[in-house]
Design a protein around this motif. Structure first.
Motif, PDB file in Angstrom:
ATOM      1  N   CYS A 122       0.818  -1.218   0.000  1.00 15.53           N
ATOM      2  CA  CYS A 122       0.000   0.000   0.000  1.00 15.53           C
ATOM      3  C   CYS A 122       0.848   1.262   0.000  1.00 15.53           C
ATOM      4  O   CYS A 122       0.394   2.314  -0.398  1.00 15.53           O
ATOM      5  N   GLU A 133      -1.978  -1.903  -6.743  1.00 19.31           N
ATOM      6  CA  GLU A 133      -1.532  -0.657  -6.099  1.00 19.31           C
ATOM      7  C   GLU A 133      -1.100   0.341  -7.165  1.00 19.31           C
ATOM      8  O   GLU A 133       0.084   0.548  -7.419  1.00 19.31           O
ATOM      9  N   THR A 164      -1.000   6.445  -1.361  1.00 21.55           N
ATOM     10  CA  THR A 164      -1.247   6.504   0.073  1.00 21.55           C
ATOM     11  C   THR A 164      -0.747   7.847   0.571  1.00 21.55           C
ATOM     12  O   THR A 164       0.441   8.163   0.419  1.00 21.55           O
ATOM     13  N   ASN A 172       0.094   9.888   3.731  1.00 26.15           N
ATOM     14  CA  ASN A 172       0.397   9.705   5.147  1.00 26.15           C
ATOM     15  C   ASN A 172       0.606  11.057   5.812  1.00 26.15           C
ATOM     16  O   ASN A 172       1.453  11.844   5.380  1.00 26.15           O
ATOM     17  N   ARG A 197      -4.534   9.018   7.536  1.00 21.13           N
ATOM     18  CA  ARG A 197      -4.099   8.253   6.358  1.00 21.13           C
ATOM     19  C   ARG A 197      -5.248   8.127   5.363  1.00 21.13           C
ATOM     20  O   ARG A 197      -6.398   7.934   5.739  1.00 21.13           O
ATOM     21  N   HIS A 256      -5.661   5.900   1.906  1.00 21.00           N
ATOM     22  CA  HIS A 256      -5.104   4.947   0.944  1.00 21.00           C
ATOM     23  C   HIS A 256      -6.159   4.574  -0.093  1.00 21.00           C
ATOM     24  O   HIS A 256      -7.300   4.254   0.254  1.00 21.00           O
ATOM     25  N   ALA A 262      -0.656  -0.981   7.125  1.00 19.62           N
ATOM     26  CA  ALA A 262      -1.233   0.332   6.853  1.00 19.62           C
ATOM     27  C   ALA A 262      -2.175   0.792   7.953  1.00 19.62           C
ATOM     28  O   ALA A 262      -2.755   1.869   7.863  1.00 19.62           O
TER      29      ALA A 262
END
Length: 331
Positions: free
Chosen positions: A21, A77, A81, A83, A109, A111, A187
């Motif tokens: 991820c 993927e 993501t 963060n 987060r 994703h 994740a």
């Protein structure tokens, strides 16, 4: 002694069947007392915000193209993501030898990936949350080196399993729409593990000069885990320097190396872990003798993402850069 500022060290790791991820290594040494830049007794509170966007799929040190949808009923993927970390650190200096820090992180987060459904065709899945992360309690002991311009010591403590490990993605898989689709363990806001932390440092400031340097290293290793998931051991090495441009403004520069072993267990992703080398320039500014603001930009010089050897097209989403800004106040 003048106080200078260094921002948050973050390490957000996220890892899935075809690929991970996202892996965002952002580790900047913020223990400024271990760099010879702060030695006052009392309480310091630091509020930090960090951001990293992992959107480049990498296998080993090479960028790769995500696999095309084929009705595999697996994750692809091919998106990103994001963060973000809001961290509150309260550090109490007991005396010239001892201090203790409580770190409370809030993980933000987002994703997004493609689910390659054999029933409805490919569609976008998303997990988006703000949640308490894993709390850290770290003590520090400074050796008596008999010098006013150099110092060294050790750090030791624990990362506690306070973060959630049950976040899910929406919408669920069409083959089983009543069952929540789990976000992979790496994740999640927390790792579910209790980790031991051990580090060492050395610093030296140049007599009658406006600059100095430091070196530090830290190992983090799980000592207790659960649910058939054990995060990989982590190693961080930092080399940095600071230069006083004026009494209030300082230039900062760090070289940060990060390594993380593969996660293990039946709930772990084989395509996890890796290493990175990063260059981190920054500035700090003293608003008052008790309050400072700071900022860093971290740029990846080299990134290596472990892959799943038996899976073609496996890799990890990586972040080429990240930022950290914050404010600290001494009481």
């Amino acid at each position: 002694m003048k106080r200078y500022l260094f921002p948050l060290a973050i390490a957000t790791f996220a890892t899935t069947a075809h690929a991970s991820c996202g892996t965002a290594f952002c580790s900047i040494d913020t223990h400024w007392d271990t760099q010879g830049l702060a030695s006052d007794e009392g309480l310091r509170v630091n509020l930090r915000y960090s951001y990293a966007k992992a959107d480049i799929l990498r296998a080993g040190s090479s960028k790769i193209t995500p696999v095309a949808p084929s009705g595999s009923d697996a994750e692809i993927e091919n998106k990103r993501t994001i963060n973000q970390l809001l961290d509150i650190d309260a550090e109490y200096t007991i005396n010239s030898r001892w201090n203790i820090t409580l770190g409370v992180p809030v993980v933000v987060r987002d994703h997004t990936h493609t689910f390659d459904s054999s029933i409805d065709g490919p569609f976008t899945q998303q997990a988006k949350f703000s949640s308490l992360g894993d709390v850290r309690v770290v003590g520090k002991y400074k050796f008596d080196l008999g010098s006013m311009t150099s110092g060294g010591g050790i750090r030791f403590g624990l990362k506690l399993p306070t973060g959630a490990v049950n976040k899910t993605m929406m919408p669920p898989a069409p083959a089983d729409p009543t069952v929540p689709y789990p976000l992979e363990r790496s994740a999640q806001p927390g790792s579910g593990s209790t980790d031991a932390i051990l580090g060492a440092y050395y610093y030296r400031t140049l007599p009658e000069a406006d600059w100095g340097w430091f070196a530090s290293g830290q190992v983090q290793s799980p000592v207790a885990s659960r649910d058939n998931y054990r995060p990989g051991n982590q190693l961080g090495l930092d080399l940095g320097a600071h230069y006083a441009i004026s009494p209030s403004l300082s230039a900062l520069l760090q070289l940060n190396a990060q390594y993380r072993a593969r996660d293990t267990g039946t709930n772990a992703n084989v395509a996890s872990g890796g290493y990175s080398w990063n260059l981190s320039p920054g500035l700090s500014y003293a608003l008052t003798p008790q309050t400072q603001v700071y900022g860093f930009v971290q740029v990846a010089l080299k990134q290596y993402a472990n892959t799943a050897p038996a899976e073609a097209g496996s890799g990890q989403l990586t972040a080429p850069w990240s930022v950290a800004v914050g404010i600290t106040h001494y009481f």
